[in-house]
Enzyme design. Structure first.
Site, PDB file in Angstrom:
ATOM      1  N   HIS A  88       0.847  -1.243   0.004  1.00 20.47           N
ATOM      2  CA  HIS A  88       0.078   0.023   0.105  1.00 20.47           C
ATOM      3  C   HIS A  88       0.816   1.288   0.043  1.00 20.47           C
ATOM      4  O   HIS A  88       0.498   2.299  -0.555  1.00 20.47           O
ATOM      5  CB  HIS A  88      -0.958   0.074   1.361  1.00 20.47           C
ATOM      6  CG  HIS A  88      -2.202  -0.757   1.040  1.00 20.47           C
ATOM      7  ND1 HIS A  88      -3.141  -1.110   2.126  1.00 20.47           N
ATOM      8  CD2 HIS A  88      -2.365  -1.703   0.186  1.00 20.47           C
ATOM      9  CE1 HIS A  88      -4.090  -1.942   1.800  1.00 20.47           C
ATOM     10  NE2 HIS A  88      -3.717  -2.393   0.581  1.00 20.47           N
ATOM     11  N   TYR A  98      -9.513   4.192   3.235  1.00 19.41           N
ATOM     12  CA  TYR A  98     -10.223   3.065   3.825  1.00 19.41           C
ATOM     13  C   TYR A  98     -11.651   3.183   4.133  1.00 19.41           C
ATOM     14  O   TYR A  98     -12.309   2.466   4.267  1.00 19.41           O
ATOM     15  CB  TYR A  98      -9.277   2.789   5.004  1.00 19.41           C
ATOM     16  CG  TYR A  98      -7.876   2.127   4.900  1.00 19.41           C
ATOM     17  CD1 TYR A  98      -7.989   0.688   4.812  1.00 19.41           C
ATOM     18  CD2 TYR A  98      -6.946   2.776   4.711  1.00 19.41           C
ATOM     19  CE1 TYR A  98      -6.625   0.277   4.776  1.00 19.41           C
ATOM     20  CE2 TYR A  98      -5.674   2.308   4.581  1.00 19.41           C
ATOM     21  CZ  TYR A  98      -5.561   0.782   4.615  1.00 19.41           C
ATOM     22  OH  TYR A  98      -4.253   0.285   4.403  1.00 19.41           O
ATOM     23  N   GLU A 140       1.416   1.803   7.871  1.00 18.63           N
ATOM     24  CA  GLU A 140       1.651   2.873   6.737  1.00 18.63           C
ATOM     25  C   GLU A 140       2.282   4.157   6.972  1.00 18.63           C
ATOM     26  O   GLU A 140       3.191   4.808   6.299  1.00 18.63           O
ATOM     27  CB  GLU A 140       0.670   3.020   5.629  1.00 18.63           C
ATOM     28  CG  GLU A 140       0.169   1.412   4.831  1.00 18.63           C
ATOM     29  CD  GLU A 140      -1.340   1.302   4.748  1.00 18.63           C
ATOM     30  OE1 GLU A 140      -1.955   2.437   4.538  1.00 18.63           O
ATOM     31  OE2 GLU A 140      -1.807   0.064   4.414  1.00 18.63           O
ATOM     32  N   ARG A 206       2.940  -0.555 -11.334  1.00 19.34           N
ATOM     33  CA  ARG A 206       3.310  -1.933 -11.223  1.00 19.34           C
ATOM     34  C   ARG A 206       4.743  -1.861 -10.092  1.00 19.34           C
ATOM     35  O   ARG A 206       5.347  -0.732  -9.983  1.00 19.34           O
ATOM     36  CB  ARG A 206       3.781  -2.597 -12.421  1.00 19.34           C
ATOM     37  CG  ARG A 206       2.581  -2.844 -13.286  1.00 19.34           C
ATOM     38  CD  ARG A 206       1.516  -3.520 -12.851  1.00 19.34           C
ATOM     39  NE  ARG A 206       0.506  -3.809 -13.869  1.00 19.34           N
ATOM     40  CZ  ARG A 206      -0.532  -2.989 -14.279  1.00 19.34           C
ATOM     41  NH1 ARG A 206      -0.907  -2.108 -13.245  1.00 19.34           N
ATOM     42  NH2 ARG A 206      -1.333  -3.110 -15.117  1.00 19.34           N
TER      43      ARG A 206
END
Length: 396
Positions: A88, A98, A140, A206
């Protein structure tokens, strides 16, 4: 910690929710992308969505987290949470997202479960969700702080210094920060996210492992062109368009598969493009004069298809107590007969106390892990990296 009341409800409803979790996550993504199409365009991997892999990963993580909470009420599955948080953070996920996920996930739960979604049931699963979400947000936030970036603002402009064709379908891009400032430090085994703008305006992201040494002036990523149904959008774009002098948006480095190079014997096992983090680890071991035993295992279609093969061999040779064992489906003349086909560790010595690092397709990693366990390697000493959604759910 899950409350006692919610734990009882979650335990009782796990079979029902578990049986429906695939349908729930499918409906969740339909609702989410209908309300927020930019998330599919610029954040989520459209290839994984089309293949259903992201749905499987989300369903598996929710079910695994809930099961862990009821089976281990005083603990958290930190390995799984850490892996998700690193991914994340590399994407720039923020706390407010979230809330968006919660809204559409619980609407999907109510829709799929119908009358079974009683207030007691939804309250209990709401508690599960926020325990997981708040734990991820905290991890995070710490990862962003460690990198010295604002939450979600992980992107930096880089320039391609050199492009090298490694195989017919793999290329290495050596990068430097466009502003001339020092490149951020990283640990061997970590990855960066790369964001490119495609022909339709989507900005797809990616992750690619760093295949260079942590102290090198340039940062290298080795990218395999993904072909199939569907073809890889980003890898195809990089192979077709990225040349020396071109600009690229790259994230700060993240990833929890990092080399812990103490005096323990090491085993670095990879298949295909999974060799990239292993080459970075070997670079570090060679640079620091590592003297403990190192066993290098790699599987590929053929020597010509083996990315970074020369580096793989040369770095192993620089270590005083290291051996490389390569398996090929289509070997060149003179290749050992016992190294043809699938990896078989029966004749490979594995020292007591070995710490193993695995990277490659899931069937390969499962097979190698099974063989290592049979050879007495402790489960806690077998670590892995998954390229794409983690369907294995941090088994180490």
């Amino acid at each position: 910690m899950l409350s006692e009341k919610s734990a009882m409800t979650v335990r009782a409803t796990l079979p029902t929710v578990g049986a429906a979790i695939g349908t729930i996550t499918e409906r969740f993504y339909e609702r989410l992308f209908a309300a927020h199409p930019a998330l599919l365009r610029d954040l989520f991997n459209r290839g994984n969505q089309a293949a259903g892999l992201q749905k499987q990963a989300l369903a598996g993580s929710i079910a695994a987290f809930a099961t862990y909470l009821v089976d281990h009420p005083d603990e958290r599955p930190d390995a799984m949470l850490g892996r998700i948080a690193h991914k994340h953070a590399s994407l720039g996920v923020t706390a407010d997202q979230y809330k968006i996920v919660h809204e559409h996930l619980f609407a999907a739960i109510a829709e799929v479960l119908g009358e079974d979604a009683t207030p007691e049931v939804t309250d209990a699963w709401d508690e599960v969700y926020w325990l997981m979400a708040n734990a991820l947000i905290a991890i995070e936030d710490r990862l962003y702080a460690e990198r010295g970036v604002l939450a979600g603002d992980v992107w930096r402009a880089w320039t391609v210094a050199v492009r090298t064709e490694e195989t017919a379908d793999c290329a290495t891009f050596r990068l430097r920060p466009a502003d001339g400032a020092p490149a951020p430090a990283f640990k061997p085994g970590q990855y960066v996210s790369v964001q490119v703008e495609l022909a339709d305006g989507a900005r797809q992201i990616r992750q690619y492992s760093l295949s260079s040494a942590p102290g090198a002036e340039l940062r290298s990523i080795t990218v395999k062109r993904v072909t199939g149904e569907p073809d890889g959008e980003v890898s195809g774009h990089l192979h077709a368009h990225l040349r020396a002098g071109d600009a690229l948006r790259v994230s700060a480095p993240y990833g929890d598969l990092v080399l812990d190079a103490d005096d323990a014997p090491l085993l670095l096992a990879s298949a295909g493009i999974g060799c990239t983090p292993m080459v970075s680890m070997l670079e570090r071991l060679a640079a620091t004069g590592h003297r403990s035993p190192v066993t290098v295992v790699h599987a590929d279609r053929s020597p010509a298809a083996h990315p970074l093969r020369a580096d793989h061999m040369a770095l192993t040779a620089r270590l005083p107590d290291a051996e490389a064992h390569f398996w090929y489906e289509d070997p060149e003349p003179g290749h050992p007969a016992g190294r043809t086909g699938l990896v078989d560790l029966a004749t490979v010595p594995v020292a007591s106390g070995t710490r193993a690092y695995l990277c490659g397709p899931l069937p390969f990693m499962r097979a190698v892990r099974t063989q290592l366990l049979a050879k007495g390697v402790a489960a806690a000493d077998i670590h892995y990296e998954v390229f794409g959604p983690d369907l294995w759910l941090a088994r180490d």
